[in-house]
Design a protein around this motif. Structure first.
Motif, short mmCIF file in Angstrom:
data_model
loop_
_atom_site.label_atom_id
_atom_site.label_comp_id
_atom_site.label_asym_id
_atom_site.label_seq_id
_atom_site.Cartn_x
_atom_site.Cartn_y
_atom_site.Cartn_z
N PRO A 1 152.78 25.06 -51.62
CA PRO A 1 152.27 24.72 -50.29
C PRO A 1 152.05 23.23 -50.09
O PRO A 1 151.80 22.79 -48.97
CB PRO A 1 150.94 25.48 -50.24
CG PRO A 1 150.52 25.64 -51.66
CD PRO A 1 151.79 25.69 -52.47
N THR A 2 152.12 22.45 -51.18
CA THR A 2 151.90 21.01 -51.01
C THR A 2 153.22 20.24 -51.02
O THR A 2 153.24 19.03 -51.14
CB THR A 2 150.97 20.46 -52.11
OG1 THR A 2 151.60 20.65 -53.37
CG2 THR A 2 149.64 21.17 -52.11
N ALA A 3 154.32 20.95 -50.93
CA ALA A 3 155.62 20.28 -50.85
C ALA A 3 156.45 21.01 -49.80
O ALA A 3 156.10 22.09 -49.36
CB ALA A 3 156.33 20.31 -52.20
N SER A 4 157.57 20.37 -49.43
CA SER A 4 158.42 20.99 -48.43
C SER A 4 159.58 21.71 -49.10
O SER A 4 159.93 21.42 -50.23
CB SER A 4 158.99 19.92 -47.51
OG SER A 4 157.95 19.30 -46.80
N THR A 5 160.17 22.61 -48.36
CA THR A 5 161.40 23.26 -48.84
C THR A 5 162.57 22.65 -48.07
O THR A 5 162.38 21.93 -47.08
CB THR A 5 161.35 24.76 -48.57
OG1 THR A 5 161.21 24.95 -47.16
CG2 THR A 5 160.18 25.41 -49.27
N ALA A 6 163.75 22.99 -48.52
CA ALA A 6 164.94 22.46 -47.86
C ALA A 6 164.93 22.81 -46.38
O ALA A 6 165.36 22.02 -45.53
CB ALA A 6 166.19 23.02 -48.54
N ALA A 7 164.41 23.99 -46.07
CA ALA A 7 164.45 24.46 -44.69
C ALA A 7 163.60 23.61 -43.75
O ALA A 7 163.94 23.42 -42.58
CB ALA A 7 164.01 25.91 -44.64
N ASN A 8 162.47 23.10 -44.25
CA ASN A 8 161.58 22.39 -43.34
C ASN A 8 161.42 20.90 -43.66
O ASN A 8 160.51 20.25 -43.19
CB ASN A 8 160.21 23.08 -43.27
CG ASN A 8 159.53 23.13 -44.62
OD1 ASN A 8 159.91 22.39 -45.53
ND2 ASN A 8 158.55 23.99 -44.77
#
Lengths: 533, 1043
Positions: free
Chosen positions: A32-39
Motif C-alpha cells: 500500500p505504500t508503493a504504486s503498481t504498474a497500473a496506477n
C-alpha cells in the motif's frame, strides 16, 4: 440429526469463508505504500533516467570518467594512485564501473519506462522519448566497451532473462539508429507533453525540441560510422540535415540541485567526496587553451596560489603533465624532476584544477549540445561535402561552444563578443585535413566535463593517416601518448575499457562469447566502429 | 518364541479371571455391609512427610470429591466399604480401600513420569506419550526460573537435544538465535514458531546488527516479553511431523509454552518468587604486557603520535618512564591495562520479583493472575532493561458442555542503550578491547566523567574519529526501546453430549515499539561527517490476529480400536506498520527531538500478510500399543504466487509400544516410532510477487518540480513463488527401565529442504542484482539422544542425571545451477578479508578467508623485502563451516534431605569462527604471539616487527579462523527447601537457593574472546566474531515462597 445439521452449517460456513477470500489474499500482498504498474505515472521514471544517465549514486563518474577517460584524453592528470588514466594503467575495478553501475541504475528504469508506456496512447510521446533515452544510454555503454548486452539487457523482470547475451556492437548500432529514427518520426505534437522531462518540459515546444534532440543524437551515432561505414554515416547525416539543434537554447541539459543525494551533480559529488586535491587539468589542455588565447581557460580552470587564494588568471594557469608521479626511481616519470622549478616553488596545489564553476553540486550536466552537433556537421561537410558548409557549421559550433558555458552560471558566462573575438583568430583552414583537425580540436575542448564523448570522438577521428611520425601523436586533436612504466597498452591511448571482472563469473558464458568475438578483454582491443584504416 | 507367546496368553487369561473374581467379590462384600459416614485423613509426601494441600480425594465410582486443606487434611462422606482415590499433580495417584477405619494417612509418591506420560503436541493437544510417533521434549518452567536469563530462551541452551540456542553478545536485551535440527533456509530466518497457550507469539527482530563486520545495535526480539515464572512447561516440537499441523509456520520447529494455571478445587494460592543476581564481566583477553603504545619500537613522543598510536602497541619495552598520552598528560610507561574491562564494565544487578495468585473453584473453573517485575542494571555502564508483566489466565466451566478460556498479558519493556558493537561507529567495546598495555581506561573518562572533553565534544582518544571513546559511547550516545505489548485470547469450546465438540479461538498479539536513537553533534564521527548530529525516532506497531475454528470427536469401535478426528480452519493476519521520523542537524544544542532537526526526513511503511488454512488430523489407536496419526493442512498464502491454491502438507506418524507385547524384564516402556511429513515454508517478507514503483525525492529546476521515480528494489519480483518444502523422515525409540530410573530416547532423521526461496545473485545487466527464486536445496542428517537416570534414590538422598547429545550436519545440495551464494563479508576498516557462502556440495555456512599466495609447489610465497607474504597477493581459501554439528548438555541434580545441588554443563563442537578481534590483536601488537622478536628487523628491507607481523596477519587471515568448540560449566544451583512444618504449615513452601550462571569455561579453542561472542542473530554472520559486548557471569539468590 440435530448435530449433523450444526455440522453441515459449520462446514458450509468454513467453505464459504474460504471461497470468498482468495481475492483478499492478492490484495493483501499489494504494497500500500508503493504504486503498481497500473496506477503509476511513468513520467517519474523519465526524470530518473535523465538524472541517472548523468551518473548513478554508485560513483562510476569518478572511477570510470575521471580516474580513466579524462586522463586518456589528456583533459586531466594526476600524480597519486587515483587519477591515473593519464598513464594508461589499467584500473580494472574503476574502468568496469560504468558498465557495472549503469545497467542497474539507468538501463533498468529506461527499460521499465519503455514497457510501461508501450501501446498506451496516453503516453504516446513519453514512449518515443523512452526509445530515444534508451538509445542514448546504450550508445555510451557500447562506445566504452564494444560488444555489450543490449537486446536482452534490463529484462530481468519482463522476460526473466537473468544472464543476458552480449550483442555485437554493429547490431547494436543498427538498432540504435533504427530506434531513434522511428521515435523521432513518431513524436506527435498533438499528443502528450511528458511532465517528467527535466530537459525540455519548460521549453515552449517540447515535442519539437525532442525531435531536434533525437536528430542530433542520430547525427552523433551516425558519425561513429565515419571509419567503418562512411556510406551509412552519410545517409543519416543527409537524413537529419536541417533538423538538428539550432541554437544553445536547444541544448539537452539536465540540472542538478543540492536538495538530496538523488539530485546532486555526480561529478562534483564523487570528486569532492573522494579526492578533489589530486585531480589536475592536463598540461595539454592548459597549454592549448593558453596558446589559443581561449577565453574558456579561466572559466574551466583555476589554481591555488601559495597563499591559498584561488587564482583564475589565465596566464597563471599551469597544467600537470600526464604520465608522472611524485617520487619513484625513474626521474623521467617524476614530477620533481620533470617540472622541477615549478614543483619546488608551488607543489601540487600550484597546478590548475577544475574550476568550481563547473565542478559543484548544483552544476548542470550538458548531455548533448548545439556546439557538438554543429562541429559534427562541420566534420561531415569537410569530409564528404563542401568546406564552405563546413565553415558555417564550424563558426556556429565554436561560438556556441564558448557561449554554452553560461549554462554553468554567471561566473562561467562568456559573451558573444568573446566568441567572435576567438573566431577571428581561429578561422577554418581551406585545407580539408587541417580543417578536420581544427574542427575536432574544438570538439575536444567543448567536451570538457563530458569525457566520455571527448574520448569517443578522438577515437572516431583517429586512423593511420593521423599519425605524426615524429611525435607519435595521433588523431584529432593530435595527442602525444605517454609511456609510463608498466602501462596497460604499451604506450598507446586506450581504445576501449575492460568489462568489470565480475562479468567473468556472473555472466560467464556470455562474456566468453563476447571476448572470443571481439578480442581480448583489455584496453587495446578495438571495437567494431574503431577500425584502424 | 512360540512358547513364550503361549505362556503370555495363559498369563493374560489368568489375570482376567483373577481380576473378575476380585470385582465380583468386592461387589458381594459391598452389598452386605453398607454404612454412610465421614472419613478423615491427611495426605503427605511419602519422601518428605510434608503435607500436600490441594490434593483431590475422590470416592471411586462417584462424583463425590474434596480437596485437602493447607495442612493436607480432608474429610469426606462415603458409604463404606469404598475406595478413595487420592491424586495430586506431580504424584502417582493412590487408591485406599476403606472398610471401617475412621482416619487414614495417605502417602503419595512423587511421580517421575508425570510430565512424560502426557505430552503437549501441536495445537496444544495433549496426548498420551505412548501414542506419539515423533520426538517431543518437554522442559519444566521451574528449571528456567532459578538461574534465569532476561529472555527465557537463553535458559534452554544445552537442555534439549537438537535445539541450538545461541545468544547474541550485544547488551542487556539482546536477541537469541534458536535453530532446531539445523537451518531450513539458506539466507532467511530459521527460527522456530513460539506458541503460548495456543497463541502464536510474534518474535520479530526489528533491529539487527549489520552483516558487514561493522556491527551496529541489536534491538532484541519478541521473546523477552515472557516472564519465566509464568511458564509451567515448554514443549519443543522438532521434526516436520510434529509441526505439520502448523503448516508453513511450523517449518522451523515449534516451541510450545504452557503457562501456569490455577488448580481446580483449590482455594486462594499465592506464589512469590524473588531473584537477585549480580553480573560481572568476564575478561577473556590474554594480551602481551611487555611492550607499550607507539610504533617502530618507540613510545609516543608527542600528543599527536600518542593519538595516532592508540591502537598500536608496537612501542618500546615498558620501562616506567613518564610518557605522553593521547590527552597530552605524561603517565608512567608501565603495564596498566590489566583490569581495564573491570574498570569500565561495572557490576550489574538484576532483580526479578513475581507474585502470582491462583484460585480454583469447585465447579472446576480456575484463575491465575501474576505480576512480574524485572529490573536489570546492566554491567554495561548506563545500560539496562526493565520489564513489567501482568498476566491472567481464567479457565471457566460454564455448565457441563461449555468451557471458556480467557487469557491476557500486558507487558511493558524499556531497554536502555543496547550498545553498538563490533566495528560500528559508536561501538562500545572496540577501544576498550584494543587499548595499549600502558593505558588505563579511566584516563578516557575526561573532565566530565562521560568521555567528553572540556569543550563538551567527545574526547576522542584516537586519531580515528570512528573509534569511539567507550565512555562517550556509554554515556552520551543514546538509544532507547520502549515496548508495550498486549496479548489476549478467548477460546470457547462446546462439547455435545454425543462427544462432538466445536471450538473457536480468537487471539491477538499487539505490540507497540518506539525506538529512539540519538547521535549528538558532539560525537567525533558525527563532527567528521559534518551532519550536525542525527536522530531516528521510529514507531512500530505490530499486530497478529489468529482465528481458529476446530471441531472433532473421538470414535470408538469396540474395545480395541479408536479414531480421534479433528478438523480446523485458521485465519491469520499480520500487520507491521512503521512510522519513522528523523533527520540531521540539530538546530538548538542539547535538544534531541525531531522538531529540532533542520533536515528532517520521514518515512512510512506497512507490511501486510494474510494466510488461510484448513487442517485436519486423525489419530488411530489399536489397543494400547499401536498408534497412527495422519494429518493434513492446506495453506493459502498472500506472500506467494497468487492463484495457486493447493499447498497440502501431509504427515503420517506411528508408534508401536512393543513393551506391551513383549515382556522385557525391568522395562517399563518400550516404544518404536516413525514419522514422515512434508511441511511448507512461506517467504518471510510480503510484496515480493509484484513489481512496485515509488518515489525517491523531488528535483526542482527553474521553479518546476519533478518527482523522481524508481521501479523495483533491485530484486526481480517473482509472481511464481511457491512455498519451500521441508520433507522429513524420522525414526526413534523410547525406552524406560527400572521403574523409570533409566530413560532413553533416540531419534534419527533426514530432513530435505527444497524450493527454499533464495535471493539469487543474477547478472546486473538484467537490470537487477537478485532474483527471488525457489532454488535452495539443503539436506540434514541428524541423530539425537537423550538419556536420563536416577542412579541413587533413597529416602534422604537422590541423584538424577540427564544428558543429551545431538548431531546434525547439513549440506547444500543445489542452488538452481549456481555454485554458491555469498551471505556476508567481514569487511571492516581493519582489513579483514573474510566472507561466508553457501556452497553446493558443502556443509552450510562456509567461511572463506584470505590466505597467502602460493607457488607452483604449494609453498607460501614470501616477499623477501619483509620476510612475510605480501598481503596484496592473497588467495581465498575455504576454512569450513560455521555450524557446530555436535552439541550436548549434561545436568546433575543431587538431593539430600532438604538440600538440592544442581549443575549443568553444555557444549558445542565442530564449527568454526573467524575472529576479527584476534586479527586486530595481532596487527595492533597486542597479541601474545607478537611479543617475541620485537627488536629485530625483518627481510632485506629490515622492516619493523609491526610490518612483519602485520603482513603475516593480513596475508594469512585463515589463521584467525578458529574452532568454535567449547564446553561450559553453564550453571549451578544450591538450594534448601524449608519444610512447611517449620512454618506450622502457614507457608506451604519456602525455597532459597544460591544460583550462578556462565560459571566458567571448561574448554574452548579461540583465544581472547568467548566462543559465543556472536554479534548478530542473523544466519549470515554466524561465522564471524568482532569485539562485541564481553560475556558476563551472574550469581545471586533465588527465593520462592508458596502461601
Amino acid at each position: 440429526m440435530k448435530i449433523l445439521n450444526i455440522y453441515s452449517i459449520a462446514v458450509a460456513l468454513l467453505l464459504i469463508t474460504f471461497a470468498s477470500c482468495k481475492k483478499d489474499l492478492l490484495k493483501a500482498n499489494t504494497n500500500p505504500t508503493a504504486s503498481t504498474a497500473a496506477n503509476y505515472d511513468p513520467n517519474l521514471l523519465l526524470t530518473e533516467v535523465e538524472l541517472n544517465y548523468c551518473g548513478s549514486q554508485a560513483g562510476e563518474n569518478w572511477g570510470t570518467e575521471w580516474c580513466g577517460l579524462a586522463g586518456f584524453i589528456q583533459h586531466i592528470a594526476g600524480l597519486d594512485g587515483y587519477y591515473n588514466g593519464d598513464k594508461y594503467i589499467n584500473s580494472v575495478g574503476n574502468f568496469g564501473g560504468y558498465f557495472a553501475q549503469q545497467y542497474p541504475s539507468t538501463v533498468q528504469p529506461v527499460v521499465e519506462l519503455y514497457h510501461l508506456t508501450a501501446n498506451n496512447p496516453k503516453y504516446a510521446n513519453l514512449h518515443q522519448m523512452s526509445r530515444i533515452m534508451k538509445a542514448l544510454v546504450f550508445e555510451r555503454i557500447t562506445d566504452l566497451y564494444g560488444d555489450v548486452p543490449y537486446f536482452q539487457a534490463g529484462l530481468g523482470y519482463y522476460e526473466r532473462i537473468y544472464q543476458p547475451a552480449f550483442d555485437p556492437q554493429k547490431d547494436i548500432y543498427t538498432d540504435l539508429l533504427k530506434e531513434v529514427s522511428q521515435a523521432v518520426d513518431s513524436l506527435n505534437s498533438s499528443a502528450d507533453l511528458p511532465k517528467g522531462d527535466l530537459m525540455y518540459y519548460t521549453n515552449g515546444d517540447q515535442i519539437g525540441a525532442w525531435k531536434k534532440f533525437g536528430n542530433s543524437l542520430l547525427l552523433r551515432m551516425a558519425m561513429r560510422y565515419t571509419k567503418v561505414d562512411p556510406a551509412t554515416a552519410q545517409k543519416y547525416v543527409a537524413q537529419v540535415q536541417g533538423q538538428t539543434f539550432e541554437s544553445n537554447a536547444d541544448n539537452a541539459i539536465v540540472g542538478h540541485t543540492p536538495a538530496s543525494t538523488e539530485t546532486f551533480n555526480r561529478d562534483a559529488q564523487t570528486i569532492l567526496g573522494n579526492d578533489s586535491g589530486g585531480i589536475k587539468i592536463n598540461k595539454t589542455l592548459v597549454s592549448d587553451l593558453y596558446a589559443n588565447k581561449d577565453p574558456r581557460l579561466h572559466v574551466i580552470a583555476y589554481l591555488f596560489r601559495n597563499d591559498n587564494q584561488s587564482d583564475t588568471i589565465s596566464a597563471d594557469q599551469h597544467g600537470l603533465p600526464g604520465g608522472l608521479v611524485e617520487g619513484g626511481l625513474n626521474p623521467l616519470y617524476n614530477i620533481v624532476f620533470q617540472d622541477a622549478d615549478y614543483w619546488k616553488a608551488n607543489g601540487l596545489t600550484g597546478y590548475s584544477t577544475i574550476n568550481s564553476n563547473l565542478l559543484n553540486i548544483s552544476a548542470p550536466t550538458l548531455v548533448l549540445t548545439y556546439a557538438q552537433t554543429e562541429l559534427l556537421l562541420a566534420d561531415a561537410a569537410a569530409r564528404w561535402g563542401s568546406l564552405a558548409d563546413a565553415n558555417t557549421h564550424y563558426q556556429n559550433g565554436v561560438a556556441a561552444a564558448i557561449t554554452q558555458l553560461s549554462a554553468y552560471g554567471d561566473g562561467a558566462t562568456l559573451s558573444d563578443n568573446d566568441a567572435s573575438t576567438y573566431l577571428r583568430y581561429h578561422t577554418l583552414s581551406s585545407n580539408a585535413i587541417t580543417a578536420l583537425s581544427q574542427i575536432n580540436y574544438e570538439y575536444w575542448v567543448c567536451c570538457f566535463m563530458d569525457e566520455y564523448e571527448a574520448w569517443c570522438n578522438w577515437r572516431r577521428t583517429d586512423n593511420k593517416t593521423t599519425l605524426n611520425a615524429t611525435t607519435g601523436a595521433r588523431g584529432y586533436p593530435s595527442l602525444v601518448p605517454v609511456n609510463y612504466p608498466g602501462n596497460a597498452t604499451g604506450g598507446t591511448i586506450p581504445r576501449r575499457l575492460n568489462y568489470p571482472t565480475d562479468q567473468k563469473i556472473s555472466d560467464g558464458a556470455a562474456y566468453k562469447v563476447a571476448v572470443a568475438r571481439q578480442g581480448p578483454d583489455n584496453l587495446k582491443t578495438r571495437m567494431w566502429w574503431d577500425v584502424d584504416n | 518364541m512360540k512358547k513364550n507367546l503361549y505362556e503370555h496368553k495363559i498369563h493374560s487369561c489368568l489375570k482376567f479371571v483373577v481380576l473378575s473374581a476380585l470385582v465380583t467379590l468386592l461387589s458381594v462384600v459391598t452389598s452386605f455391609a453398607q454404612t454412610t459416614r465421614v472419613i478423615k485423613g491427611t495426605v503427605t509426601d511419602a519422601a518428605t512427610n510434608e503435607s500436600i494441600p490441594g490434593a483431590t480425594v475422590k470416592v471411586k465410582g462417584s462424583t463425590t470429591a474434596v480437596g485437602t486443606d493447607p495442612a493436607g487434611n480432608f474429610s469426606i462422606s462415603a458409604t463404606t466399604p469404598t475406595i478413595l482415590v487420592v491424586s495430586f499433580l506431580g504424584y502417582d495417584p493412590k487408591e485406599v480401600v476403606i472398610t471401617n477405619q475412621e482416619t487414614v494417612a495417605v502417602k503419595l509418591t512423587e511421580s517421575t513420569q508425570q510430565l512424560k506420560d502426557v505430552v503437549v503436541t501441536a495445537l496444544g493437544v495433549t496426548k498420551e506419550r505412548r501414542s506419539v510417533g515423533y520426538s517431543e521434549t518437554t522442559v519444566k518452567g521451574a528449571t528456567l526460573t532459578e538461574a534465569r536469563t532476561n529472555s527465557f530462551v537463553n535458559g534452554l541452551e544445552g537442555k534439549i537435544a537438537g535445539v541450538n540456542v545461541s545468544g547474541v553478545a550485544t547488551g542487556p536485551n539482546s536477541s537469541t538465535n534458536v535453530i532446531i535440527r539445523g537451518i531450513t533456509s539458506l539466507t532467511g530466518s530459521s527460527q522456530p514458531l513460539y506458541v503460548v497457550d495456543n497463541i502464536p507469539l510474534v518474535n520479530n527482530n526489528y533491529q539487527t546488527t549489520g552483516l558487514d563486520g561493522y556491527g551496529g545495535r541489536d534491538g532484541g526480539d519478541g521473546m523477552s516479553s515472557i516472564n519465566p515464572d509464568d511458564i509451567e512447561t515448554i514443549s519443543v516440537l522438532k521434526g516436520a511431523a510434529a509441526t505439520a499441523l502448523y503448516g508453513y509456520r511450523g517449518e522451523n520447529g515449534v516451541i510450545l509454552i504452557t503457562t501456569k494455571k490455577g488448580k481446580s478445587g483449590q482455594g486462594l494460592g499465592v506464589e512469590i518468587n524473588s531473584n537477585y543476581v549480580l553480573e560481572k564481566v568476564i575478561n577473556e583477553t590474554n594480551f602481551q604486557h611487555e611492550y607499550g603504545q607507539g610504533g617502530g619500537g618507540t613510545a609516543p613522543i608527542d600528543q599527536n603520535s600518542a593519538l595516532g598510536s592508540m591502537e598500536s602497541s608496537w612501542g618500546a619495552k615498558l620501562n616506567g618512564a613518564e610518557v605522553i598520552q593521547f590527552d597530552g598528560v605524561k603517565r608512567p610507561y608501565s603495564y596498566e591495562s590489566d583490569g581495564n574491562f573491570q574498570r569500565f564494565y561495572t557490576t550489574g544487578g538484576n532483580a526479578n520479583n513475581t507474585v502470582a495468585f491462583t484460585k480454583g473453584f469447585d465447579d472446576g473453573s480456575t484463575t491465575r493472575f501474576s505480576f512480574g517485575d524485572l529490573s536489570d542494571k546492566s554491567y554495561i555502564p548506563n545500560a539496562g532493561f526493565k520489564r513489567m508483566t501482568f498476566t491472567q489466565t481464567t479457565n471457566l466451566k460454564l455448565g457441563k458442555n461449555l468451557t471458556l478460556d480467557l487469557s491476557s498479558a500486558y507487558v511493558t519493556e524499556y531497554t536502555k542503550n543496547n550498545p553498538s558493537v563490533a566495528d560500528a561507529a559508536g561501538g562500545i567495546n572496540w577501544q576498550a578491547m584494543f587499548l595499549p598495555p600502558n593505558v588505563n581506561i579511566t584516563s578516557l573518562k575526561g573532565p566530565n566523567g562521560n568521555g567528553t572533553g572540556a569543550d563538551g565534544n567527545e574526547l576522542n582518544a584516537s586519531g580515528d574519529s570512528y573509534t569511539t571513546n567507550p565512555y562517550y559511547s556509554a554515556y552520551v550516545l543514546q538509544e532507547a526501546l520502549h515496548r508495550n505489548r498486549f496479548t489476549g485470547s478467548a477460546n470457547a469450546r462446546y462439547t455435545f453430549d454425543s462427544g462432538y465438540f466445536i471450538g473457536l479461538q480468537v487471539a491477538d498479539d499487539y505490540m507497540d515499539d518506539r525506538f529512539t536513537n540519538i547521535e549528538p553533534p558532539t560525537a567525533a564521527y558525527v563532527i567528521d561527517e559534518g551532519i550536525g548530529g542525527d536522530m531516528t525516532d521510529q514507531n512500530t506497531k505490530q499486530t497478529e490476529l489468529n482465528i481458529d475454528l476446530t471441531t472433532g470427536k473421538k470414535f470408538e469401535f469396540g474395545k480395541d480400536f479408536s479414531v480421534d478426528l479433528l478438523l480446523g480452519a485458521n485465519y491469520r493476519k499480520s500487520v507491521q506498520e512503521y512510522l519513522t521520523a528523523g533527520g540531521n542537524y540539530f538546530a538548538l544544542p542539547n535538544l534531541y527531538v525531531v522538531q529540532n532537526l533542520e533536515f528532517p526526513s520521514n518515512s512510512y511503511a506497512l507490511n501486510n500478510e494474510e494466510y488461510q488454512s484448513l487442517y485436519g488430523s486423525a489419530d488411530f489407536a489399536y489397543k494400547n500399543y499401536l498408534y497412527l496419526t495422519v494429518t493434513g493442512r492446506n495453506d493459502w498464502y498472500s506472500t506467494l504466487a497468487p492463484g495457486k491454491l493447493n499447498y497440502l502438507y501431509p504427515s503420517i506418524s506411528g508408534s508401536f509400544v512393543f513393551s506391551e507385547l513383549l515382556h522385557i524384564p525391568q522395562m517399563d516402556l518400550g516404544k518404536l516410532r516413525f514419522s514422515y511429513a512434508d511441511v511448507g515454508g512461506a517467504y518471510d517478507a510480503p510484496y515480493q510477487t509484484l513489481q512496485t514503483y515509488g518515489l525517491q525525492g523531488t528535483i526542482t529546476i527553474g521553479g518546476q518540480s519533478y518527482p523522481i521515480g524508481t521501479a523495483g528494489n533491485g530484486t526481480v519480483p517473482n509472481s511464481g513463488l511457491v512455498p519451500s518444502s521441508r520433507k522429513e523422515f524420522e525414526v526413534g525409540t523410547e525406552m524406560d527401565f527400572f521403574h523409570n530410573r533409566l530413560t532413553f530416547d533416540l531419534a534419527a532423521y533426514r530432513k530435505t529442504v527444497t524450493n527454499d526461496i533464495v535471493p539469487v545473485s543474477i547478472d546486473y545487466t538484467s537490470g537487477y542484482t537478485n532474483a527471488l527464486l525457489n532454488v535452495g536445496n539443503i539436506r540434514y542428517n541428524g541423530i539425537e539422544v537423550a538419556l536420563g537416570g536416577t542412579p541413587v534414590k533413597s529416602e534422604n538422598f537422590s541423584w538424577q542425571i540427564n544428558g543429551n547429545f545431538a548431531y546434525a550436519k547439513g549440506k547444500v545440495l543445489s542452488l538452481g545451477g549456481q555454485p554458491n551464494i555469498t551471505l556476508s563479508s567481514e569487511a571492516s576498516d581493519w582489513s579483514a578479508n573474510a566472507y561466508m557462502q553457501q556452497v553446493v556440495g558443502k556443509e552450510v555456512n562456509q567461511i572463506f578467508a584470505a590466505a597467502p599466495a602460493e607457488d607452483a609447489n604449494g609453498k607460501v610465497i614470501i616477499d623477501p623485502t619483509t620476510g612475510a607474504p605480501d598481503p596484496t597477493q592473497t588467495i581465498i581459501k575455504n576454512y569450513g563451516s560455521a555450524e557446530n554439528p555436535w552439541s550436548g548438555g549434561l545436568e546433575n541434580n543431587f538431593k539430600y534431605k532438604h538440600f538440592r545441588l544442581e549443575f549443568m554443563i553444555d557444549g558445542k563442537f565442530g564449527g568454526h569462527v573467524f575472529s576479527e578481534t584476534n586479527l586486530v590483536a595481532v596487527t595492533s601488537g597486542l597479541a601474545l604471539s607478537t611479543e617475541a622478536g620485537r627488536d629485530k628487523g625483518y627481510g632485506t628491507d629490515n622492516v619493523y616487527a609491526s610490518t612483519y607481523y602485520g603482513n603475516w596477519a593480513l596475508a594469512n587471515q585463515g589463521q584467525f579462523v578458529y574452532s568454535d568448540s567449547f564446553i561450559k560449566f553453564r550453571q549451578i544451583i544450591f538450594g534448601y527447601d524449608f519444610p512447611a512444618k517449620m512454618f506450622n504449615n502457614k507457608i506451604q513452601g519456602l525455597n532459597l537457593s544460591f544460583v550462578a550462571r556462565n560459571v566458567f569455561t571448561i574448554m574452548k579453542k579461540i583465544p581472547n574472546v568467548d566462543p559465543e561472542s556472536s554479534y548478530s542473530s542473523e544466519i549470515q554472520t554466524q561465522g564471524f566474531e568482532a569485539p562485541s559486548v564481553p560475556y558476563s557471569r551472574t550469581f545471586g539468590l533465588n527465593l520462592k515462597v508458596t502461601l
